[in-house]
Design a protein around this motif. Structure first.
Motif, PDB file in Angstrom:
ATOM      1  N   GLN A   6       0.858  -1.183   0.000  1.00 52.16           N
ATOM      2  CA  GLN A   6       0.000   0.000   0.000  1.00 52.16           C
ATOM      3  C   GLN A   6       0.891   1.230   0.000  1.00 52.16           C
ATOM      4  OE1 GLN A   6      -3.409  -0.167  -0.159  1.00 52.16           O
ATOM      5  NE2 GLN A   6      -3.072  -2.353  -0.363  1.00 52.16           N
ATOM      6  N   SER A   7       0.354   2.362  -0.434  1.00 55.19           N
ATOM      7  CA  SER A   7       1.157   3.587  -0.468  1.00 55.19           C
ATOM      8  C   SER A   7       0.825   4.537   0.669  1.00 55.19           C
ATOM      9  CB  SER A   7       0.973   4.304  -1.806  1.00 55.19           C
ATOM     10  OG  SER A   7      -0.376   4.686  -1.955  1.00 55.19           O
ATOM     11  N   SER A   8      -0.161   4.186   1.498  1.00 57.68           N
ATOM     12  CA  SER A   8      -0.471   5.052   2.633  1.00 57.68           C
ATOM     13  C   SER A   8      -0.462   4.239   3.920  1.00 57.68           C
ATOM     14  CB  SER A   8      -1.815   5.750   2.447  1.00 57.68           C
ATOM     15  OG  SER A   8      -2.855   4.818   2.392  1.00 57.68           O
TER      16      SER A   8
ATOM     17  N   ASP B  34       0.504   9.509   3.017  1.00 58.95           N
ATOM     18  CA  ASP B  34       1.066   8.922   1.800  1.00 58.95           C
ATOM     19  C   ASP B  34       2.558   8.711   2.003  1.00 58.95           C
ATOM     20  OD1 ASP B  34       1.688   8.079  -0.755  1.00 58.95           O
ATOM     21  OD2 ASP B  34       1.462  10.057  -1.653  1.00 58.95           O
TER      22      ASP B  34
ATOM     23  N   SER C 190       4.563   6.917  -0.286  1.00 63.78           N
ATOM     24  CA  SER C 190       5.046   6.310  -1.518  1.00 63.78           C
ATOM     25  C   SER C 190       6.265   7.067  -2.019  1.00 63.78           C
ATOM     26  CB  SER C 190       3.946   6.329  -2.575  1.00 63.78           C
ATOM     27  OG  SER C 190       3.547   7.658  -2.829  1.00 63.78           O
TER      28      SER C 190
ATOM     29  N   ARG D  92       8.955   7.719   1.312  1.00 62.57           N
ATOM     30  CA  ARG D  92       9.271   6.449   1.947  1.00 62.57           C
ATOM     31  C   ARG D  92      10.778   6.270   2.099  1.00 62.57           C
ATOM     32  NH1 ARG D  92       6.256   0.976   0.236  1.00 62.57           N
ATOM     33  NH2 ARG D  92       6.609  -0.060   2.184  1.00 62.57           N
TER      34      ARG D  92
END
Length: 68
Positions: free
Chosen positions: A24-26, A32, A34, A38
């Motif tokens: 997942q990106s969140s 968020d 991503s 990150r």
């Protein structure tokens, strides 16, 4: 399954450890994490309290905890 990733805190922008569901990106708190956010760095010992609280709820109720 869940993983820990460093990303900005919503209020201050300081780097904290967030809880994320894999792929997942969140985070569990909705930040968020991503791409560049990150990979911003891992030099922190602080944790996102909303993420940790949500993860604890999942553990307590057994909901949302998946093995993949």
């Amino acid at each position: 399954m869940y993983e820990m990733c460093v990303g900005p805190e919503t209020e201050t922008g300081a780097l904290v450890w967030h809880v994320m569901e894999r792929h997942q990106s969140s985070s569990l708190c909705g930040v968020d994490i991503s791409g560049d956010a990150r990979a911003a760095g891992t030099e922190t010992d602080r944790h996102c309290l909303p993420c940790m609280a949500r993860f604890q709820e999942y553990l307590d109720t057994g909901s949302g905890v998946q093995s993949r």
